[in-house]
Design a protein around this motif. Sequence first.
Motif, PDB file in Angstrom:
ATOM      1  N   LEU A 140       1.076  -1.229   0.002  1.00  0.00           N
ATOM      2  CA  LEU A 140      -0.248   0.187  -0.127  1.00  0.00           C
ATOM      3  C   LEU A 140       0.918   1.217   0.295  1.00  0.00           C
ATOM      4  O   LEU A 140       0.560   2.226  -1.089  1.00  0.00           O
ATOM      5  N   VAL A 141       1.934   1.288   0.825  1.00  0.00           N
ATOM      6  CA  VAL A 141       3.189   2.749   0.959  1.00  0.00           C
ATOM      7  C   VAL A 141       3.418   2.912  -0.219  1.00  0.00           C
ATOM      8  O   VAL A 141       3.488   4.093  -1.128  1.00  0.00           O
ATOM      9  N   GLU A 142       4.000   1.275  -1.046  1.00  0.00           N
ATOM     10  CA  GLU A 142       4.011   1.875  -2.224  1.00  0.00           C
ATOM     11  C   GLU A 142       3.817   2.180  -3.597  1.00  0.00           C
ATOM     12  O   GLU A 142       3.722   2.769  -4.265  1.00  0.00           O
ATOM     13  N   TRP A 143       2.504   2.266  -2.701  1.00  0.00           N
ATOM     14  CA  TRP A 143       1.081   1.833  -4.402  1.00  0.00           C
ATOM     15  C   TRP A 143       1.238   3.075  -4.199  1.00  0.00           C
ATOM     16  O   TRP A 143       0.862   4.316  -5.124  1.00  0.00           O
ATOM     17  N   LEU A 144       0.738   4.345  -3.069  1.00  0.00           N
ATOM     18  CA  LEU A 144       0.557   5.596  -2.591  1.00  0.00           C
ATOM     19  C   LEU A 144       2.149   6.257  -3.222  1.00  0.00           C
ATOM     20  O   LEU A 144       1.331   7.505  -2.934  1.00  0.00           O
ATOM     21  N   ASN A 145       2.634   5.769  -2.959  1.00  0.00           N
ATOM     22  CA  ASN A 145       4.266   6.494  -3.400  1.00  0.00           C
ATOM     23  C   ASN A 145       3.713   6.628  -4.913  1.00  0.00           C
ATOM     24  O   ASN A 145       5.151   7.347  -5.642  1.00  0.00           O
ATOM     25  N   MET A 146       4.166   5.675  -5.568  1.00  0.00           N
ATOM     26  CA  MET A 146       3.195   5.223  -6.943  1.00  0.00           C
ATOM     27  C   MET A 146       2.379   6.410  -7.704  1.00  0.00           C
ATOM     28  O   MET A 146       2.807   7.358  -8.355  1.00  0.00           O
ATOM     29  N   VAL A 147       1.065   6.610  -7.098  1.00  0.00           N
ATOM     30  CA  VAL A 147       0.601   7.806  -7.688  1.00  0.00           C
ATOM     31  C   VAL A 147       0.991   8.768  -7.196  1.00  0.00           C
ATOM     32  O   VAL A 147       0.516   9.803  -7.512  1.00  0.00           O
ATOM     33  N   ASP A 148       1.477   8.931  -6.402  1.00  0.00           N
ATOM     34  CA  ASP A 148       2.095   9.976  -5.584  1.00  0.00           C
ATOM     35  C   ASP A 148       3.230  10.842  -6.500  1.00  0.00           C
ATOM     36  O   ASP A 148       3.020  11.719  -7.284  1.00  0.00           O
ATOM     37  N   ALA A 149       4.248   9.839  -7.175  1.00  0.00           N
ATOM     38  CA  ALA A 149       5.120  10.381  -8.204  1.00  0.00           C
ATOM     39  C   ALA A 149       4.448  10.094  -9.253  1.00  0.00           C
ATOM     40  O   ALA A 149       4.336  11.274 -10.723  1.00  0.00           O
ATOM     41  N   THR A 150       3.178   9.601 -10.011  1.00  0.00           N
ATOM     42  CA  THR A 150       2.533   9.527 -11.082  1.00  0.00           C
ATOM     43  C   THR A 150       1.707  11.065 -11.230  1.00  0.00           C
ATOM     44  O   THR A 150       1.234  12.116 -12.006  1.00  0.00           O
ATOM     45  N   TYR A 151       1.025  11.036  -9.917  1.00  0.00           N
ATOM     46  CA  TYR A 151       0.448  12.980 -10.210  1.00  0.00           C
ATOM     47  C   TYR A 151       1.272  14.307  -9.918  1.00  0.00           C
ATOM     48  O   TYR A 151       0.495  14.642 -10.719  1.00  0.00           O
ATOM     49  N   ARG A 152       2.880  13.765  -9.454  1.00  0.00           N
ATOM     50  CA  ARG A 152       3.868  14.648  -9.712  1.00  0.00           C
ATOM     51  C   ARG A 152       4.200  14.978 -11.208  1.00  0.00           C
ATOM     52  O   ARG A 152       4.113  16.726 -11.523  1.00  0.00           O
ATOM     53  N   ALA A 153       3.902  13.591 -11.656  1.00  0.00           N
ATOM     54  CA  ALA A 153       4.631  14.157 -12.886  1.00  0.00           C
ATOM     55  C   ALA A 153       3.758  14.697 -13.861  1.00  0.00           C
ATOM     56  O   ALA A 153       4.049  14.777 -14.534  1.00  0.00           O
ATOM     57  N   ASP A 154       2.379  13.724 -13.703  1.00  0.00           N
ATOM     58  CA  ASP A 154       1.313  14.655 -14.692  1.00  0.00           C
ATOM     59  C   ASP A 154       0.900  16.521 -14.424  1.00  0.00           C
ATOM     60  O   ASP A 154       0.932  16.944 -15.265  1.00  0.00           O
ATOM     61  N   LEU A 155       1.306  16.652 -12.914  1.00  0.00           N
ATOM     62  CA  LEU A 155       1.251  18.034 -12.486  1.00  0.00           C
ATOM     63  C   LEU A 155       2.383  18.913 -13.491  1.00  0.00           C
ATOM     64  O   LEU A 155       2.440  20.315 -13.693  1.00  0.00           O
ATOM     65  N   ARG A 156       3.794  18.107 -12.804  1.00  0.00           N
ATOM     66  CA  ARG A 156       4.454  19.215 -13.882  1.00  0.00           C
ATOM     67  C   ARG A 156       4.265  18.763 -15.785  1.00  0.00           C
ATOM     68  O   ARG A 156       4.714  20.201 -16.086  1.00  0.00           O
ATOM     69  N   GLU A 157       4.345  18.236 -16.049  1.00  0.00           N
ATOM     70  CA  GLU A 157       3.929  17.635 -17.353  1.00  0.00           C
ATOM     71  C   GLU A 157       2.991  19.097 -17.817  1.00  0.00           C
ATOM     72  O   GLU A 157       2.865  19.428 -18.578  1.00  0.00           O
TER      73      GLU A 157
END
Length: 129
Positions: A23-40
Amino acid sequence: MPVTARLSRKFYETFGDEVTNELVEWLNMVDATYRADLRELNELNFARFDARLEQRVAELDAKLEQRMTRLEAGLEQRFAGLEAGFERLRVEFRAELRAELAAQRAEMIKWSFLFWIGMVVTVFVSRLI
């Protein structure tokens, strides 16, 4: 700066280490994805903003160039009018100066003739006496 999700010890005890870590890995992955999407998304918005800004600057530059061209044309026209006026004044001044010099010359010749006549009369009278 990524933020690592951490869960309480009680959560680990209730669901177990494996599920909680997943769950922690999944939350970190979602966070990284959202950050990448936000950056883009931010980069795309900035690119659109930059393009619009360049377009507006180009439009302003073109307007400024047109205004400068009109201003230069107006100034050239006014200077041409001033030059024509100065030339007319110069011609009038020369004509007046020549007329004045001619009048002075005539006046000098008249007085010179009168003095000459006076001298001739004086010499003629002195010879008679």
